[in-house]
Write a protein that holds these residues in place. Structure first.
Motif, PDB file in Angstrom:
ATOM      1  N   ASP A 122     -13.032  65.992 -24.050  1.00 39.88           N
ATOM      2  CA  ASP A 122     -13.100  64.560 -24.357  1.00 39.88           C
ATOM      3  C   ASP A 122     -11.732  64.024 -24.766  1.00 39.88           C
ATOM      4  OD1 ASP A 122     -15.776  64.527 -23.789  1.00 39.88           O
ATOM      5  OD2 ASP A 122     -16.455  64.407 -25.870  1.00 39.88           O
ATOM      6  N   ALA A 123     -11.012  64.793 -25.594  1.00 47.82           N
ATOM      7  CA  ALA A 123      -9.695  64.357 -26.042  1.00 47.82           C
ATOM      8  C   ALA A 123      -8.717  64.287 -24.873  1.00 47.82           C
ATOM      9  CB  ALA A 123      -9.170  65.300 -27.119  1.00 47.82           C
ATOM     10  N   GLY A 124      -8.767  65.286 -23.990  1.00 49.20           N
ATOM     11  CA  GLY A 124      -7.870  65.284 -22.846  1.00 49.20           C
ATOM     12  C   GLY A 124      -8.117  64.139 -21.891  1.00 49.20           C
ATOM     13  N   LEU A 125      -9.403  63.777 -21.721  1.00 50.03           N
ATOM     14  CA  LEU A 125      -9.770  62.714 -20.780  1.00 50.03           C
ATOM     15  C   LEU A 125      -9.731  61.325 -21.409  1.00 50.03           C
ATOM     16  CD1 LEU A 125     -12.836  64.450 -19.068  1.00 50.03           C
ATOM     17  CD2 LEU A 125     -10.594  64.050 -18.037  1.00 50.03           C
ATOM     18  N   SER A 126      -9.458  61.238 -22.699  1.00 49.64           N
ATOM     19  CA  SER A 126      -9.447  59.940 -23.382  1.00 49.64           C
ATOM     20  C   SER A 126      -8.260  59.095 -22.907  1.00 49.64           C
ATOM     21  CB  SER A 126      -9.378  60.142 -24.896  1.00 49.64           C
ATOM     22  OG  SER A 126      -8.148  60.762 -25.251  1.00 49.64           O
ATOM     23  N   PRO A 127      -8.309  57.776 -23.102  1.00 50.21           N
ATOM     24  CA  PRO A 127      -7.180  56.923 -22.688  1.00 50.21           C
ATOM     25  C   PRO A 127      -5.867  57.416 -23.280  1.00 50.21           C
ATOM     26  CG  PRO A 127      -9.061  55.571 -23.293  1.00 50.21           C
ATOM     27  CD  PRO A 127      -9.415  56.989 -23.667  1.00 50.21           C
ATOM     28  N   GLY A 128      -4.906  57.660 -22.418  1.00 50.05           N
ATOM     29  CA  GLY A 128      -3.619  58.178 -22.853  1.00 50.05           C
ATOM     30  C   GLY A 128      -3.576  59.670 -23.037  1.00 50.05           C
ATOM     31  N   GLY A 129      -4.703  60.365 -22.842  1.00 51.49           N
ATOM     32  CA  GLY A 129      -4.763  61.813 -22.986  1.00 51.49           C
ATOM     33  C   GLY A 129      -4.017  62.516 -21.871  1.00 51.49           C
ATOM     34  N   ALA A 130      -3.874  63.840 -22.027  1.00 49.69           N
ATOM     35  CA  ALA A 130      -3.094  64.611 -21.064  1.00 49.69           C
ATOM     36  C   ALA A 130      -3.683  64.569 -19.663  1.00 49.69           C
ATOM     37  CB  ALA A 130      -2.975  66.057 -21.545  1.00 49.69           C
ATOM     38  N   ILE A 131      -5.005  64.401 -19.566  1.00 52.47           N
ATOM     39  CA  ILE A 131      -5.656  64.346 -18.253  1.00 52.47           C
ATOM     40  C   ILE A 131      -6.481  63.055 -18.133  1.00 52.47           C
ATOM     41  CG2 ILE A 131      -5.649  66.800 -17.676  1.00 52.47           C
ATOM     42  CD1 ILE A 131      -8.421  67.044 -18.930  1.00 52.47           C
ATOM     43  N   ASP A 132      -5.937  61.983 -18.657  1.00 51.39           N
ATOM     44  CA  ASP A 132      -6.576  60.663 -18.549  1.00 51.39           C
ATOM     45  C   ASP A 132      -6.907  60.388 -17.084  1.00 51.39           C
ATOM     46  OD1 ASP A 132      -7.223  57.963 -18.372  1.00 51.39           O
ATOM     47  OD2 ASP A 132      -5.545  57.277 -19.601  1.00 51.39           O
ATOM     48  N   PRO A 133      -8.188  60.213 -16.722  1.00 52.72           N
ATOM     49  CA  PRO A 133      -8.551  60.064 -15.306  1.00 52.72           C
ATOM     50  C   PRO A 133      -7.988  58.808 -14.642  1.00 52.72           C
ATOM     51  CG  PRO A 133     -10.449  59.686 -16.731  1.00 52.72           C
ATOM     52  CD  PRO A 133      -9.368  60.248 -17.598  1.00 52.72           C
ATOM     53  N   LEU A 134      -7.527  57.841 -15.422  1.00 55.31           N
ATOM     54  CA  LEU A 134      -6.931  56.654 -14.823  1.00 55.31           C
ATOM     55  C   LEU A 134      -5.430  56.813 -14.593  1.00 55.31           C
ATOM     56  CD1 LEU A 134      -8.793  53.666 -16.526  1.00 55.31           C
ATOM     57  CD2 LEU A 134      -9.376  54.998 -14.489  1.00 55.31           C
ATOM     58  N   ASN A 135      -4.915  57.992 -14.919  1.00 55.56           N
ATOM     59  CA  ASN A 135      -3.516  58.303 -14.646  1.00 55.56           C
ATOM     60  C   ASN A 135      -3.437  59.013 -13.303  1.00 55.56           C
ATOM     61  OD1 ASN A 135      -0.932  59.429 -14.495  1.00 55.56           O
ATOM     62  ND2 ASN A 135      -0.820  59.820 -16.697  1.00 55.56           N
ATOM     63  N   GLU A 136      -2.671  58.486 -12.387  1.00 52.10           N
ATOM     64  CA  GLU A 136      -2.569  59.048 -11.040  1.00 52.10           C
ATOM     65  C   GLU A 136      -2.079  60.497 -11.062  1.00 52.10           C
ATOM     66  OE1 GLU A 136      -3.386  59.057  -7.290  1.00 52.10           O
ATOM     67  OE2 GLU A 136      -3.299  57.029  -8.115  1.00 52.10           O
ATOM     68  N   ARG A 137      -1.360  60.899 -12.112  1.00 50.20           N
ATOM     69  CA  ARG A 137      -0.793  62.242 -12.189  1.00 50.20           C
ATOM     70  C   ARG A 137      -1.616  63.160 -13.086  1.00 50.20           C
ATOM     71  NH1 ARG A 137       4.000  63.245 -10.392  1.00 50.20           N
ATOM     72  NH2 ARG A 137       4.413  64.792 -12.035  1.00 50.20           N
ATOM     73  N   ALA A 138      -2.854  62.786 -13.382  1.00 56.57           N
ATOM     74  CA  ALA A 138      -3.666  63.577 -14.313  1.00 56.57           C
ATOM     75  C   ALA A 138      -3.886  65.002 -13.827  1.00 56.57           C
ATOM     76  CB  ALA A 138      -5.004  62.880 -14.550  1.00 56.57           C
ATOM     77  N   ALA A 139      -4.163  65.167 -12.533  1.00 53.01           N
ATOM     78  CA  ALA A 139      -4.418  66.510 -12.005  1.00 53.01           C
ATOM     79  C   ALA A 139      -3.212  67.418 -12.219  1.00 53.01           C
ATOM     80  CB  ALA A 139      -4.782  66.437 -10.522  1.00 53.01           C
ATOM     81  N   GLY A 172     -10.399  62.326  -7.487  1.00 55.22           N
ATOM     82  CA  GLY A 172     -11.142  63.436  -6.909  1.00 55.22           C
ATOM     83  C   GLY A 172     -10.391  64.749  -7.071  1.00 55.22           C
ATOM     84  N   ALA A 173      -9.058  64.701  -6.953  1.00 57.41           N
ATOM     85  CA  ALA A 173      -8.251  65.911  -7.141  1.00 57.41           C
ATOM     86  C   ALA A 173      -8.359  66.410  -8.576  1.00 57.41           C
ATOM     87  CB  ALA A 173      -6.789  65.621  -6.784  1.00 57.41           C
ATOM     88  N   LEU A 174      -8.454  65.484  -9.538  1.00 58.96           N
ATOM     89  CA  LEU A 174      -8.630  65.882 -10.934  1.00 58.96           C
ATOM     90  C   LEU A 174      -9.967  66.586 -11.119  1.00 58.96           C
ATOM     91  CD1 LEU A 174      -7.915  65.913 -13.940  1.00 58.96           C
ATOM     92  CD2 LEU A 174      -8.846  63.591 -14.105  1.00 58.96           C
ATOM     93  N   ALA A 175     -11.019  66.043 -10.530  1.00 57.11           N
ATOM     94  CA  ALA A 175     -12.339  66.671 -10.638  1.00 57.11           C
ATOM     95  C   ALA A 175     -12.311  68.089 -10.062  1.00 57.11           C
ATOM     96  CB  ALA A 175     -13.387  65.825  -9.917  1.00 57.11           C
ATOM     97  N   GLN A 176     -11.679  68.260  -8.913  1.00 56.78           N
ATOM     98  CA  GLN A 176     -11.609  69.589  -8.301  1.00 56.78           C
ATOM     99  C   GLN A 176     -10.778  70.541  -9.152  1.00 56.78           C
ATOM    100  OE1 GLN A 176     -13.370  70.450  -5.403  1.00 56.78           O
ATOM    101  NE2 GLN A 176     -12.843  72.461  -6.225  1.00 56.78           N
ATOM    102  N   ALA A 177      -9.688  70.028  -9.734  1.00 56.03           N
ATOM    103  CA  ALA A 177      -8.847  70.868 -10.591  1.00 56.03           C
ATOM    104  C   ALA A 177      -9.605  71.308 -11.831  1.00 56.03           C
ATOM    105  CB  ALA A 177      -7.577  70.108 -10.973  1.00 56.03           C
ATOM    106  N   LEU A 178     -10.412  70.408 -12.414  1.00 55.96           N
ATOM    107  CA  LEU A 178     -11.224  70.777 -13.579  1.00 55.96           C
ATOM    108  C   LEU A 178     -12.260  71.831 -13.208  1.00 55.96           C
ATOM    109  CD1 LEU A 178     -11.697  67.267 -15.207  1.00 55.96           C
ATOM    110  CD2 LEU A 178     -10.637  69.245 -16.308  1.00 55.96           C
ATOM    111  N   PHE A 179     -12.844  71.697 -12.021  1.00 57.81           N
ATOM    112  CA  PHE A 179     -13.812  72.703 -11.563  1.00 57.81           C
ATOM    113  C   PHE A 179     -13.140  74.056 -11.406  1.00 57.81           C
ATOM    114  CE2 PHE A 179     -15.814  75.063  -8.090  1.00 57.81           C
ATOM    115  CZ  PHE A 179     -17.110  75.186  -8.588  1.00 57.81           C
ATOM    116  N   ASN A 180     -11.981  74.076 -10.766  1.00 59.72           N
ATOM    117  CA  ASN A 180     -11.271  75.334 -10.550  1.00 59.72           C
ATOM    118  C   ASN A 180     -10.835  75.975 -11.870  1.00 59.72           C
ATOM    119  OD1 ASN A 180     -11.536  74.900  -7.795  1.00 59.72           O
ATOM    120  ND2 ASN A 180      -9.487  74.052  -7.555  1.00 59.72           N
TER     121      ASN A 180
END
Length: 253
Positions: free
Chosen positions: A149-166, A121-129
């Protein structure tokens, strides 16, 4: 698709709730979480109702008034169903079975709860901001979508399954540009049944910008593509490609 999934903004709006007992209390808690104003069936401003005991007479009486009704455990009287919910505010994932099995929806919710990081959820809010900064970095809509798409892809800089993505969002915004490549993938379909799609084919359908296809490729397959992908009917492979990923779907005879 038996239903159109939607998310209703109910904050401050009247919603009829009828019935008593545990089922009614569970629905009451859900409506209160959504900010709804719970009223009885005499309220003339309500347009949505939950009949928690599934009473047929009550449901029919409300439907005659043009009110959309959910009747618990009575799918034939339901204008809408209530999904199992994974809540990672502002991220909401709804899992529905069209009333076929609440137990299955619950089991899937539990699996997803374990899979998704608490901070998604923090990632979603950060993307909105960051929307103004993202638009400034990638003014072209297609280029911007490919970068996200590239950033959110598996292993990407903002992979949503990474706890530190935000926390990685700022670095992603300042990182190197996504290469503007043109790529064509040919997918040979073994049948016209979408259940026979390979994992690779399903993934490519979800990523492609354009779907080139022969006339015999059925809509049931095409519907598995991204909703905003361009569909192009062809008889042979395209001669020139636009930036991004293009698919050519060919049904094997």
């Amino acid at each position: 698709m038996h239903s159109l999934p939607v998310f209703l903004r109910l904050a401050g709006r009247p919603v009829i709730l009828t019935g008593d007992g545990e089922a009614a209390e569970a629905k009451r808690r859900l409506l209160e979480r959504a900010g709804a104003r719970i009223v009885d069936e005499n309220d003339q401003g309500a347009r949505i109702a939950i009949v928690s005991d599934g009473d047929e007479a009550t449901a029919e009486r409300l439907r005659v008034r043009g009110i959309l009704v959910n009747a618990t455990d009575n799918p034939d009287l339901c204008d809408f169903t209530l999904p199992a919910i994974v809540d990672r505010d502002p991220v909401l994932i709804a899992i529905g079975t069209g009333g076929a099995s609440a137990g299955l929806a619950k089991a899937l919710r539990q699996r997803l709860e374990a899979l998704l990081p608490a901070r998604i959820g923090a990632l979603a809010q950060a993307l909105f901001n960051a929307r103004p900064a993202i638009r400034a970095r990638w003014p072209d809509a297609g280029e911007r979508r490919r970068a996200i798409d590239a950033g959110l892809s598996p292993g990407g800089a903002i992979d949503p399954l990474n706890e530190r993505a935000a926390a990685g969002l700022a670095g992603w915004l300042c990182g190197p540009d996504v290469a503007q490549t043109s790529r064509l993938e040919v997918v040979h379909l073994s049948s016209n049944d979408p259940e026979d799609l390979t994992l690779r084919a399903a993934r490519l359908l979800g990523e492609a910008d354009r779907i080139y296809h022969h006339a015999d490729v059925p809509d049931t397959i095409l519907h598995r593509a991204r909703a905003d992908a361009v569909h192009i009917l062809v008889t042979c492979p395209p001669e020139a490609l636009e930036p991004g990923l293009s698919l050519l779907l060919v049904l094997r005879n």
